[in-house]
Write a protein that holds these residues in place. Sequence first.
Motif, PDB file in Angstrom:
ATOM      1  N   LYS A 168      25.528  39.642  78.460  1.00 22.00           N
ATOM      2  CA  LYS A 168      25.532  38.203  78.327  1.00 22.00           C
ATOM      3  C   LYS A 168      26.469  37.642  77.457  1.00 22.00           C
ATOM      4  CE  LYS A 168      20.549  38.052  79.386  1.00 22.00           C
ATOM      5  NZ  LYS A 168      19.167  37.705  78.869  1.00 22.00           N
ATOM      6  N   VAL A 169      27.499  36.759  78.045  1.00 26.61           N
ATOM      7  CA  VAL A 169      28.540  36.422  77.419  1.00 26.61           C
ATOM      8  C   VAL A 169      28.235  34.912  77.350  1.00 26.61           C
ATOM      9  CG1 VAL A 169      31.101  35.925  77.516  1.00 26.61           C
ATOM     10  CG2 VAL A 169      30.096  37.949  78.272  1.00 26.61           C
ATOM     11  N   THR A 170      28.469  34.412  76.001  1.00 24.12           N
ATOM     12  CA  THR A 170      28.226  32.896  75.942  1.00 24.12           C
ATOM     13  C   THR A 170      29.286  32.343  75.252  1.00 24.12           C
ATOM     14  OG1 THR A 170      26.855  33.571  73.907  1.00 24.12           O
ATOM     15  CG2 THR A 170      25.471  33.017  75.915  1.00 24.12           C
ATOM     16  N   ALA A 196      31.832  30.818  76.127  1.00 26.61           N
ATOM     17  CA  ALA A 196      33.144  30.760  76.788  1.00 26.61           C
ATOM     18  C   ALA A 196      33.733  29.599  76.968  1.00 26.61           C
ATOM     19  CB  ALA A 196      33.250  31.605  78.145  1.00 26.61           C
ATOM     20  N   VAL A 205      33.669  29.225  82.773  1.00 25.39           N
ATOM     21  CA  VAL A 205      32.598  30.087  83.319  1.00 25.39           C
ATOM     22  C   VAL A 205      33.580  31.464  84.051  1.00 25.39           C
ATOM     23  CG1 VAL A 205      31.285  30.871  85.516  1.00 25.39           C
ATOM     24  CG2 VAL A 205      31.037  28.438  84.261  1.00 25.39           C
ATOM     25  N   THR A 254      36.030  32.672  82.462  1.00 18.18           N
ATOM     26  CA  THR A 254      36.491  33.645  81.295  1.00 18.18           C
ATOM     27  C   THR A 254      35.192  34.160  81.169  1.00 18.18           C
ATOM     28  OG1 THR A 254      38.180  31.881  80.505  1.00 18.18           O
ATOM     29  CG2 THR A 254      37.006  33.414  78.970  1.00 18.18           C
ATOM     30  N   ALA A 255      33.943  33.730  81.160  1.00 22.72           N
ATOM     31  CA  ALA A 255      32.532  34.371  80.729  1.00 22.72           C
ATOM     32  C   ALA A 255      32.557  35.343  81.694  1.00 22.72           C
ATOM     33  CB  ALA A 255      31.427  33.319  80.654  1.00 22.72           C
ATOM     34  N   LYS A 256      32.784  35.147  82.887  1.00 17.86           N
ATOM     35  CA  LYS A 256      32.540  36.167  83.951  1.00 17.86           C
ATOM     36  C   LYS A 256      33.539  37.310  83.795  1.00 17.86           C
ATOM     37  CE  LYS A 256      30.561  33.503  88.010  1.00 17.86           C
ATOM     38  NZ  LYS A 256      30.722  33.168  89.362  1.00 17.86           N
ATOM     39  N   ALA A 281      32.227  39.673  81.089  1.00 18.77           N
ATOM     40  CA  ALA A 281      31.205  40.211  81.144  1.00 18.77           C
ATOM     41  C   ALA A 281      31.279  41.629  82.066  1.00 18.77           C
ATOM     42  CB  ALA A 281      29.982  39.263  81.754  1.00 18.77           C
ATOM     43  N   GLU A 327      29.250  36.621  71.914  1.00 20.80           N
ATOM     44  CA  GLU A 327      29.382  35.033  71.848  1.00 20.80           C
ATOM     45  C   GLU A 327      31.041  34.873  71.359  1.00 20.80           C
ATOM     46  OE1 GLU A 327      27.517  32.124  71.668  1.00 20.80           O
ATOM     47  OE2 GLU A 327      29.416  31.416  71.317  1.00 20.80           O
ATOM     48  N   LEU A 328      31.513  34.145  72.173  1.00 23.45           N
ATOM     49  CA  LEU A 328      33.264  33.954  72.151  1.00 23.45           C
ATOM     50  C   LEU A 328      33.243  32.805  71.158  1.00 23.45           C
ATOM     51  CD1 LEU A 328      33.958  34.617  75.718  1.00 23.45           C
ATOM     52  CD2 LEU A 328      34.280  36.188  73.862  1.00 23.45           C
ATOM     53  N   SER A 338      28.796  30.241  80.213  1.00 24.71           N
ATOM     54  CA  SER A 338      28.293  31.508  80.045  1.00 24.71           C
ATOM     55  C   SER A 338      28.379  32.220  81.175  1.00 24.71           C
ATOM     56  CB  SER A 338      27.014  31.490  79.254  1.00 24.71           C
ATOM     57  OG  SER A 338      26.202  30.708  80.215  1.00 24.71           O
TER      58      SER A 338
END
Lengths: 404, 404
Positions: free
Chosen positions: B282-284, B286, B289, B291-293, B296, B376-377, B383
Amino acid sequence: MNLIQGGICAAKGFSANGVHCGIRKNRTKKDLSLIFSEVPASCAAVYTTNLVKGAPLTVTKRHIADGTAQAVICNSGNANTCNANGVEIAEQMSSLLAEALGIRTDDVVVASTGVIGQPMEIGPIAAGIPALVQGLKLDGSADAAEGIMTTDTIKKEVAVEFTLGGKTCRIGGIAKGSGMIHPNMATMLVFITTDAAIMPQMLQKALSGDIANTFNMVSIDGDTSTNDMVTVLANGMAGNAVIDSEGEDFTAFMLALNTVTVQLCRLIASDGEGATKLLECKVTGASDVQTAKTVAKSVICSSLLKAAMFGADANWGRVLCAIGYSGAAVDVGKIDVAFRSAVGTIAVCKDGAGVDFSEEIAKTVLLEKEIEILIELNSGDASATAWGCDLTYDYVRINGDYRT
Amino acid sequence: MNLIQGGICAAKGFSANGVHCGIRKNRTKKDLSLIFSEVPASCAAVYTTNLVKGAPLTVTKRHIADGTAQAVICNSGNANTCNANGVEIAEQMSSLLAEALGIRTDDVVVASTGVIGQPMEIGPIAAGIPALVQGLKLDGSADAAEGIMTTDTIKKEVAVEFTLGGKTCRIGGIAKGSGMIHPNMATMLVFITTDAAIMPQMLQKALSGDIANTFNMVSIDGDTSTNDMVTVLANGMAGNAVIDSEGEDFTAFMLALNTVTVQLCRLIASDGEGATKLLECKVTGASDVQTAKTVAKSVICSSLLKAAMFGADANWGRVLCAIGYSGAAVDVGKIDVAFRSAVGTIAVCKDGAGVDFSEEIAKTVLLEKEIEILIELNSGDASATAWGCDLTYDYVRINGDYRT
C-alpha cells in the motif's frame, strides 16, 4: 587478441591487493581491496540508475569529474548506503588512502558493497589501509578480486592482450557478481584497468557504449542495485599514440574492452545467486537493435523460463510468452526458437508454433551448464545478447534469510 | 454492501456447472465449466496485453463485439494457444454449446487454460457438453470454479449484494489464479456475473476502469500470460433502472464490482504458485496515482523482497531498492516504510533511512500469512495498492519441472 592471466594487474603499471580489515566478522574473508596505478590515469565510470544511490558513488563521481584517477578502494561487508554518515565515510576512506599512497584524494575511486542501512565505522578501514598499501603487488589481482566478493562463489578476473599501432596493450578487469550481497546492494561492481593511452572523454565514450551491450544486458533477478558501478582506469603506460578520437585504434580498443566485459558478464551471470546454469539469450533477425535487446532481456528475466531451465525443461512456450509481453513489436508468427549447449542444438518452435522434437534430446541439451536460447525473429538484421542464470531453490534460500 | 455466498450464481438468472470431460487425464479433476444466463446479458471483457494471444480470446472478442453474451464455456488442461487449429476449436466449442443451450453462437464467451502449443481435440469437449448443460444448476458456482482450476490450490469465488435505486443487486465472480498453469498460460481467468441492468458500453467502462486498480496490480512472478481474460455478464434481472451513464448508480455499481475484484485479487495473489503469504503493498502520499502504482508494483514484483518475505526477514533495504529502480520520480529522503500484519505494525524506515526496531517483533509480524508493506512517500495525496505473494522453494519446484 589473446586472453591472458593477471586480471587488473595485467596492464603495465598496475598493482593491487586485498586484505581482511575487520568489517566482516569472518577473519578468513578479505573485505578491503586496492588497485593502484603508478601514474595518474584517465578514468571513466558508469553508475546504477537506481534513485537510491550508495554514498561512495556520489563521492567517486565528484572525484573523477576531472577524468583522472590513480587508485580504487573498495570494501565489502557494508554498502555504506542509506546511513547518515555515508558521504563522510567515503571521503575519509579516500583521504586516508590518498595519504598512505601519496596521491591526491580526488584521484581515488571509492566503492562499497554489503548490507544497506547499517551504520559504518571508519575504524577497521583506517586500521587496514597501511597493510593494504604495504602489500601492493604486481600479482595482486586475485587478492583484490577476493576482497570485493560477497555471496560470490568464484573470483572474477579477466585480461586480454592486443595491439594499438604496434604497441602491446592490455586490458584487465575484476568483478563482484550479482549475488545480491546482503540485501540487494552492490549487485555488481566492476573495476577495469588498461595501459592503453586514451583521453578521458574517449574512455567514457568507449565504456558507455560498451555497457549498453554488456553489463546492461545482464539480469540475475531483475533487481537493480543501489551500488552498481563500473570504472576503467587507463594509465597510458603501453606507450601507444593517445586515442583522442574515433578511428581504427578506438575500434580496436572497444573490441578489446568488449572481450573483457563480455567475459565478466558471463562470469557474473553464471555465478548469480543460487545459479546452476549460465543462460545466454541470443536474438537475431530483429528489425532493429532495440527490439533485439528488449526481447533478449525479457526472456532472460522470465522467472518461469529461469525455473524451467533449472529443471532442464524445454518449455519453449515460456520463451514465446516472454517475447509476447516484452513490449517489442514482433511478428509472433515468424519466431523460431532453439536451445543450444555443448552437446548440440534442438529446435523447438518454428514460425511461432511448436515443432515435434525429442524430449530426450532436449533434456540432454538442457542438462549442460551453459545454455543458449536462440531466438530468430526473421524480420531484419539486428541482433542482441543477454546473460542470466536459472532460478533455483538456492536463490530462495540465500535471499529468504540472508540478513538475519 | 454485504459479502454473500453463491459466487457466479448469486445474481438472479445465472446457473453454472463444471464437469470432467477428458481433456485432463485425472478423472477426479473437472476440466470444463459453463456459466449460463437465462436471458442475453450485456457483456464486457478485457484481455491480456501479451502479443501472443490464445485463440479463444480472438473468438470471444468477435462474439461479444455487439456487447451481448449469454454463456461462458471454459476448459482447463489445454490453453488452445500456439496450435494450428486454435480458432477452429474455439469456434467449435462455441457452436456446440450454443446448439445445446439453444442460444446464438455469437453469444458465447469461450476460454481455455492449460499447456500452450499442444494440439487440441474437440472430441472430449463435444462429448462433455451434453452433461455440462444438463447439469446446469443454481448452486453450480463451485463446480464451475473447480473446472477452471489448474495449479490453483483453492477454488476462488466471491459475491456481494448491494442496492441500486432500491433494487437488490448482486455481483459474483470466479477466478483461476496465477498459479501459472501448465507453462505460463492462462495465468488468470476471471468470470463475473451480475443481475444489475447496465448498458454494454457502461459495463465496459466500469470493467476497464476497475481492472486498472485491481487485476492489473497483481503480480505473481512478472510473467503476463497469453490467455488472461476478465469478462462480466450483466443480465438486468435485478430490475433496476438501466445504468446508461455515469452518476450515482454507476458509482455504486463500480464500488460493488471493485469489492468483488479486490477479493478475487487477494485470492489470486495468496494462491500464487508456491505462495505461503499474501503480500499487499500500500503506497500512500504519492504526488499522483501513476507514481503510487509504479512504486507499489515495483515493490511487489521484487524477487528479492518476495524471498525476504518468505523468510520473514524485515529487509526494508529491498523495499527502498525496488522503489529506487521503479522509474517513479520519488524523493528517497522522504520515504517511510512499515510492515503490518494481524499481530501489529513495525516501522522499519523513516525519511529514507533505517530506524531501530526489534528484529524479534518484526519476525513475529512477518510470520503471519497476510503481510502489508506500507510505503508513505510524504509527497502528496495519491495512493495505490498492489497484490502479490512470496517467492518460495515451491515456486521453483512447480515451475522447474512442470511440463515434463
